[in-house]
Design a protein around this motif. Structure first.
Motif, mmCIF file in Angstrom:
data_model
loop_
_atom_site.group_PDB
_atom_site.id
_atom_site.type_symbol
_atom_site.label_atom_id
_atom_site.label_comp_id
_atom_site.label_asym_id
_atom_site.label_seq_id
_atom_site.Cartn_x
_atom_site.Cartn_y
_atom_site.Cartn_z
ATOM 1 N N GLN A 136 0.878 -1.169 0.000
ATOM 2 C CA GLN A 136 0.000 0.000 0.000
ATOM 3 C C GLN A 136 0.915 1.218 0.000
ATOM 4 N N SER A 137 0.558 2.237 -0.738
ATOM 5 C CA SER A 137 1.452 3.390 -0.824
ATOM 6 C C SER A 137 0.648 4.641 -1.122
ATOM 7 N N LEU A 138 0.989 5.714 -0.416
ATOM 8 C CA LEU A 138 0.276 6.971 -0.677
ATOM 9 C C LEU A 138 1.124 7.912 -1.508
ATOM 10 N N SER A 139 2.398 7.982 -1.173
ATOM 11 C CA SER A 139 3.230 8.907 -1.944
ATOM 12 C C SER A 139 4.263 8.175 -2.800
ATOM 13 N N GLY A 140 4.107 6.887 -2.960
ATOM 14 C CA GLY A 140 4.893 6.175 -3.952
ATOM 15 C C GLY A 140 6.127 5.423 -3.469
ATOM 16 N N THR A 141 6.595 5.724 -2.246
ATOM 17 C CA THR A 141 7.835 5.077 -1.790
ATOM 18 C C THR A 141 7.665 3.559 -1.676
ATOM 19 N N THR A 142 6.653 3.161 -0.980
ATOM 20 C CA THR A 142 6.460 1.729 -0.759
ATOM 21 C C THR A 142 6.208 1.018 -2.090
ATOM 22 N N GLU A 143 5.499 1.694 -2.965
ATOM 23 C CA GLU A 143 5.228 1.078 -4.279
ATOM 24 C C GLU A 143 6.542 0.803 -5.008
ATOM 25 N N VAL A 201 4.079 -2.181 3.878
ATOM 26 C CA VAL A 201 3.179 -1.046 4.138
ATOM 27 C C VAL A 201 3.922 0.129 4.772
ATOM 28 N N PRO A 202 3.483 1.346 4.476
ATOM 29 C CA PRO A 202 3.998 2.519 5.202
ATOM 30 C C PRO A 202 3.168 2.716 6.475
ATOM 31 N N THR A 203 3.402 3.807 7.171
ATOM 32 C CA THR A 203 2.535 4.154 8.307
ATOM 33 C C THR A 203 2.109 5.606 8.174
ATOM 34 N N TYR A 204 0.844 5.854 8.430
ATOM 35 C CA TYR A 204 0.341 7.234 8.440
ATOM 36 C C TYR A 204 -0.492 7.417 9.698
ATOM 37 N N ASN A 205 -0.198 8.491 10.420
ATOM 38 C CA ASN A 205 -0.997 8.729 11.629
ATOM 39 C C ASN A 205 -2.219 9.590 11.328
ATOM 40 N N ILE A 206 -2.594 9.619 10.085
ATOM 41 C CA ILE A 206 -3.830 10.300 9.686
ATOM 42 C C ILE A 206 -4.716 9.246 9.019
ATOM 43 N N PHE A 242 7.548 0.629 6.360
ATOM 44 C CA PHE A 242 8.373 1.819 6.139
ATOM 45 C C PHE A 242 7.832 2.923 7.040
ATOM 46 N N GLY A 243 8.734 3.625 7.685
ATOM 47 C CA GLY A 243 8.316 4.729 8.542
ATOM 48 C C GLY A 243 9.355 5.825 8.492
ATOM 49 N N ASP A 244 9.172 6.791 9.347
ATOM 50 C CA ASP A 244 10.084 7.930 9.322
ATOM 51 C C ASP A 244 10.521 8.243 10.751
ATOM 52 N N LYS A 245 11.796 7.975 11.012
ATOM 53 C CA LYS A 245 12.286 8.152 12.388
ATOM 54 C C LYS A 245 12.478 9.625 12.745
ATOM 55 N N GLY A 247 10.299 11.992 12.284
ATOM 56 C CA GLY A 247 9.054 12.437 12.914
ATOM 57 C C GLY A 247 8.577 11.513 14.013
ATOM 58 N N TRP A 248 8.914 10.236 13.890
ATOM 59 C CA TRP A 248 8.421 9.221 14.835
ATOM 60 C C TRP A 248 9.609 8.341 15.253
ATOM 61 N N PRO A 249 10.464 8.904 16.122
ATOM 62 C CA PRO A 249 11.771 8.258 16.389
ATOM 63 C C PRO A 249 11.685 6.853 16.999
ATOM 64 N N GLU A 253 6.518 6.223 19.998
ATOM 65 C CA GLU A 253 6.051 7.466 19.380
ATOM 66 C C GLU A 253 5.393 7.224 18.026
ATOM 67 N N GLY A 254 5.279 5.959 17.658
ATOM 68 C CA GLY A 254 4.494 5.639 16.462
ATOM 69 C C GLY A 254 5.281 5.149 15.262
ATOM 70 N N PHE A 255 6.583 4.918 15.438
ATOM 71 C CA PHE A 255 7.359 4.468 14.287
ATOM 72 C C PHE A 255 6.791 3.134 13.763
ATOM 73 N N CYS A 256 6.461 3.106 12.521
ATOM 74 C CA CYS A 256 5.952 1.898 11.847
ATOM 75 C C CYS A 256 4.776 1.261 12.586
ATOM 76 N N SER A 257 3.972 2.063 13.221
ATOM 77 C CA SER A 257 2.919 1.468 14.052
ATOM 78 C C SER A 257 1.916 0.670 13.220
ATOM 79 N N ASP A 282 13.580 2.914 8.410
ATOM 80 C CA ASP A 282 13.413 4.357 8.328
ATOM 81 C C ASP A 282 13.682 4.764 6.876
ATOM 82 N N VAL A 283 12.665 5.290 6.206
ATOM 83 C CA VAL A 283 12.837 5.601 4.774
ATOM 84 C C VAL A 283 13.970 6.582 4.501
ATOM 85 N N LYS A 284 14.270 7.394 5.499
ATOM 86 C CA LYS A 284 15.270 8.433 5.238
ATOM 87 C C LYS A 284 16.703 7.944 5.408
HETATM 88 C C1 LIG Z 1 1.078 12.723 7.146
HETATM 89 C C2 LIG Z 1 2.107 11.695 7.405
HETATM 90 C C3 LIG Z 1 2.009 10.918 8.543
HETATM 91 C C4 LIG Z 1 2.977 9.946 8.824
HETATM 92 N N1 LIG Z 1 2.881 9.216 9.955
HETATM 93 C C5 LIG Z 1 3.866 8.337 10.270
HETATM 94 C C6 LIG Z 1 3.824 7.624 11.482
HETATM 95 O O1 LIG Z 1 2.920 7.753 12.293
HETATM 96 N N2 LIG Z 1 4.830 6.756 11.733
HETATM 97 C C7 LIG Z 1 5.870 6.556 10.892
HETATM 98 O O2 LIG Z 1 6.762 5.777 11.206
HETATM 99 N N3 LIG Z 1 5.918 7.227 9.722
HETATM 100 C C8 LIG Z 1 4.952 8.116 9.379
HETATM 101 N N4 LIG Z 1 5.016 8.790 8.208
HETATM 102 C C9 LIG Z 1 6.110 8.514 7.297
HETATM 103 C C10 LIG Z 1 5.676 7.585 6.166
HETATM 104 O O3 LIG Z 1 5.238 6.367 6.626
HETATM 105 C C11 LIG Z 1 6.833 7.380 5.223
HETATM 106 O O4 LIG Z 1 7.195 8.592 4.648
HETATM 107 C C12 LIG Z 1 6.563 6.359 4.163
HETATM 108 O O5 LIG Z 1 7.739 6.094 3.492
HETATM 109 C C13 LIG Z 1 5.550 6.793 3.198
HETATM 110 O O6 LIG Z 1 5.358 5.745 2.282
HETATM 111 P P1 LIG Z 1 4.583 5.925 0.933
HETATM 112 O O7 LIG Z 1 5.376 6.912 0.127
HETATM 113 O O8 LIG Z 1 4.625 4.590 0.293
HETATM 114 O O9 LIG Z 1 3.212 6.382 1.236
HETATM 115 C C14 LIG Z 1 4.063 9.745 7.917
HETATM 116 C C15 LIG Z 1 4.144 10.524 6.770
HETATM 117 C C16 LIG Z 1 3.181 11.485 6.512
HETATM 118 C C17 LIG Z 1 3.297 12.321 5.267
#
Ligand SMILES: Cc1cc2nc3c(=O)[nH]c(=O)nc-3n(C[C@H](O)[C@H](O)[C@H](O)COP(=O)(O)O)c2cc1C
Ligand code: SF4
Length: 789
Positions: A136-143, A201-206, A242-245, A247-249, A253-257, A282-284
């Motif tokens: 699943q991917s919203l902004s393309g990274t996971t895809e 899968v990525p993680t989004y807290n929205i 995939f997550g982002d350390k 923002g979510w170290p 705090e939600g890393f890859c939740s 951590d994608v970065k």
């Molecule tokens: C609005 C938003 C919320 C996010 N929430 C989280 C989060 O709660 N935990 C986390 O580890 N990463 C979070 N991320 C980071 C994404 O999971 C990460 O950038 C991921 O690579 C996105 O994958 P995608 O491009 O396949 O959608 C968030 C990114 C965005 C833009």
């Protein structure tokens, strides 16, 4: 002549007339004299300090003839009776079937809830594996990563030895599939096609479509019309997040939740068929590397499936039921399951009142029925497979290697695999617990310490009189058994993929499990093998074998257990078998002093309230002054709750609070400094109730503690790649501990900071939680007052 005869007659007459009073007077005088001598002796005894001080000067250590080892046995043939690891394929190991058939071995395993759907069988002659890569991917990274992953996996399945068992992997975007087609039951295809799910899968807290997917997994599991594990027909699954350390170290705090959520629900829906641990990146910073590492692990799991070996041990459906999602925390924290008895010698973290006491056994005899048979001259096995000792140790989770060695995966190793923290050796010295193996080449010991977890189950003896296994075979056996136990963790929830793969290369061996490692006649060869394999060694001995200690090759860190500060206390607490235990103990201290510039030397104090704490600070300071160890580790005893401990008079009341241990250490530091010995409190690991004192003159750099070890440098020194700085008579003769001092002790491990690595997730046991600000300091003060002397 006549005069002499008269005198004799006179004496005889006097004797006849007064013999009764004479005899009585003599008796009175003798009694008075005896009483006087006895009273003087008693006075001399009681006036001796209950805490005898020890001489300070360095002495030449005289090894008494009776201390020299008498080995009446020869090496056994190059075969091992290996227990529990016959299927391991990690190393080329000589594995031989047990020589004798033993009694039914009781395996200490948890009984799992009944799983309704049986595991699908895979017939590698006719069946094919279809790997499905979901993403699943919203902004393309996971895809992007999913496409790349599927491509590499496809190339691998086409080219590997088992290629005939694989169909080309397919990719599915979760946003575009009907969930019901794949996640209520496996897709319907030919009977010979078996599915394996890979989910990225990525993680989004929205709110995103990912929530819909997770909710649908959850609903399926909870839907009363559907079997709770409708995906148990899959061969297996594995999830990568995939997550982002930035923002979510951390995980809190939600890393890859969301990846963790998906993994959890998939475990339930498949009846726990996690084929490889959840991977997270951590994608970065590290996505590429972590994903590749995880792919290799998944491929290994696929090979095992293709070869008809199932998911391997530790994963439900084909091996050891080692996981329980519901009991997640309890599993690690000592609440339930097969390994919930926190019973490693090293394991100081929690105090457990377990009801599962070890099997009570008489270990002085192997067979009840032959009391009158003549003792045979031939050496016996120390722990024969037919013995109750073997059954008891196996039940406690040991793998018995050959007939006198053991290995066990410790609770901290499991904890580190799940990112929940390493033991104090990580905080103090930099040893990550998932890279550490705990083993012993001698299950036998010459003490029966009151706090030993296993004095009811381990054999004892003062001389080595058993069949002896070769060091190479012990090494192969313990490493293979350790790897096998690590592999059993692969399906356990929370195990981190990167740590799991790192754990498949042992970096460190703690020779301290149970028994006395230096009792084994070929300990030096075994240590050499470890060092050649770049496995560092921490060896703990009980200060009862001076000859072996004197001839031991230098190890990375050499420990002596200091369980009491004086003879009486040592007798009570260690209950030694050697009559000259105190002389042996003192000789070992002198040897340690003499060898302190060859290797890092450590005193390990185990504090038992009511036994060896009160009024013994000065006595311990005497011993430190005598041996001058580089480090003094002080820990509170852990209560094992066994009947053996109970019979030794040990209860929960004997377990000191951390604050009491801290107060004790503070006093010991003061006492040492008052004597001009420059020791300071360097670090702590409150979680293990363990505190480290260290010699400032040797392990501080520019005022900063440097208690960690540079392991690479140790091996370079060992291999002669770099020159050591130990000089004798103007020649370099080896290295010094100062030659392999590592990085500074991290801030979080320093005294006052608790000692828990902030990168790991701390898990509190039920009913426990983090302490409030100032609470620890307050408790320490109170404990210090209570201990004042
Ligand atoms: C609005 C938003 C919320 C996010 N929430 C989280 C989060 O709660 N935990 C986390 O580890 N990463 C979070 N991320 C980071 C994404 O999971 C990460 O950038 C991921 O690579 C996105 O994958 P995608 O491009 O396949 O959608 C968030 C990114 C965005 C833009
Ligand atoms: S040193 Fe190794 S064996 Fe000992 S507790 Fe730590 S991880 Fe476990």
């Amino acid at each position: 002549m006549l005069v002499v005869a008269n005198s004799v007659i006179e004496i005889l007459l006097i004797w006849h007339q007064h013999r009764l009073p004479i005899l009585l007077s003599a008796l009175v005088v003798a009694t008075i004299a005896r009483l006087a001598i006895y009273t003087r002796q008693r006075r001399a005894k009681t006036s001796a300090s209950p805490v005898p001080s020890s001489p300070i000067e360095k002495k030449a250590v005289e090894l008494k003839p009776e201390w020299l080892p008498e080995y009446t046995t020869t090496l056994s043939p190059p075969q091992l009776n290996t227990d529990n690891h016959s299927e391991d394929d990690t190393n080329a190991v000589v594995l031989v079937a047990r020589a004798k058939k033993g009694p039914k071995t009781v395996k200490g395993r948890k009984i799992q809830k009944k799983i309704s759907t049986p595991a699908p069988t895979f017939d590698h002659k006719t069946d094919k594996i279809q790997a499905l890569v979901f993403f699943q991917s919203l902004s393309g990274t996971t895809e992007r990563y999913a496409a790349q992953f599927t491509k590499v996996l496809g190339e691998w399945t086409a080219g590997c030895e088992q290629s005939s068992s694989f169909l080309e992997p397919q990719t599915h975007d979760i946003s575009y599939i009907e969930h019901d087609d794949y996640f209520i039951s496996p897709p319907k295809a030919g009977v010979n096609i078996k599915y394996f799910y890979i989910i990225l899968v990525p993680t989004y807290n929205i709110d995103t479509v990912l929530d819909i997917f997770i909710e649908s997994l959850q609903e399926t599991h909870n839907d009363f019309r559907i079997d709770t594990a409708p995906l148990s027909g899959l061969l297996g699954y594995s999830v990568f997040g995939f997550g982002d350390k930035e923002g979510w170290p951390t995980e809190e705090e939600g890393f890859c939740s969301q990846a963790r959520e998906v993994d959890k629900w998939m475990a339930r829906l498949t009846a726990r068929k996690r084929a490889y641990p959840l991977g997270m990146a951590d994608v970065k910073t590290e996505a590429e590397e972590r994903l590749q590492e995880w792919r290799i692990g998944v491929q290994e799991a696929l090979i095992e499936l293709a070869e008809g070996r199932g998911l391997g041990e530790g994963v439900l459906g084909s091996g050891d039921p080692a996981e329980s999602d519901e009991d997640d925390v309890e599993d690690v924290e000592g609440g339930s399951g097969e390994d919930t008895r926190v019973d490693d010698v090293e394991d100081l973290g929690t105090m457990v009142t377990s009801s599962s006491a070890p099997i009570p056994v008489d270990f002085t005899s192997y067979k009840k029925s032959t009391p009158k048979s003549k003792p045979t001259a031939a050496p016996k096995e120390m722990v024969p497979t037919t013995s109750p000792t073997h059954a008891a140790l196996t039940k406690q989770g040991y793998s018995i290697i050959g007939s006198h060695s053991g290995v066990k995966i410790c609770r901290w190793t499991k904890s580190a695999l799940r990112g929940r923290g390493s033991c104090y050796k990580y905080s103090f010295y930099g040893i990550a617990s998932h890279l550490c193996m705990e083993a012993t080449p001698s299950l036998s010991c010459s003490n029966k310490c009151v706090f030993c977890w296993r004095h009811g189950t381990n054999p004892v003896g003062t001389t080595w009189r058993w069949i002896t296994d070769a060091p190479e075979l012990i090494f192969d056996g313990i490493t293979a058994a350790h790897y096998k136990k690590i592999k059993m963790m692969k399906g356990v929830p929370g195990v981190r993929a990167e740590r799991f793969s790192e754990a498949m290369r042992i970096r460190h061996c703690a020779l301290s499990l149970v028994g006395e490692p230096i009792f084994y006649p070929h300990i030096n060869e075994l240590l050499e093998i470890m060092h050649k394999n770049r496995i560092s060694t921490f060896l703990v001995c009980n200060a009862q074998h001076p000859a072996q200690l004197a001839s031991l090759v230098p190890v990375t860190q050499l420990y002596v257990s200091i369980d009491a500060s004086n003879k009486d206390s040592l007798r009570k607490i260690d209950r030694p078998l050697h009559r000259d235990f105190w002389e042996r103990f003192c000789a070992c201290l002198d040897i340690l002093r003499n060898r302190r510039f060859e290797q890092r030397t450590v005193f390990r104090l185990t504090l038992v309230k009511g036994f060896n704490m009160a009024e013994e600070v000065r006595g311990y300071a005497d011993l430190v002054e005598r041996a001058l160890p580089g480090f003094v580790e002080v820990k509170g005893v852990t209560y094992c709750g066994t009947s053996a401990a109970g019979s030794a008079g040990l209860t929960m009341q004997n377990v000191p609070f951390y604050e009491e241990v801290a107060a004790f250490v503070t006093q010991l530091e003061h006492e040492l400094r008052a004597r001009g010995l420059d020791y300071g409190i360097a670090a702590e690991h409150a979680h293990s109730c363990c505190i480290l004192l260290a010699d400032r003159t040797r392990f501080q750099r520019e005022g900063r503690w440097a208690t960690r070890i540079d392991f690479e440098r140790f091996f370079d020194l060992y291999e002669g790649k770099v020159r050591g700085s130990r000089v004798e008579d103007g020649n370099v003769v080896g290295w010094r501990p100062e030659d392999y001092v590592g990085q500074d002790t991290p801030e979080w491990a320093l005294w006052g900071n608790g000692g828990f690595d902030p990168r790991d997730a701390r898990v509190y046991r039920k009913g426990k939680g983090p302490r409030k600000d100032g609470e620890v300091e307050e408790k320490r003060k109170r404990a210090a007052l209570a201990l004042e002397f």
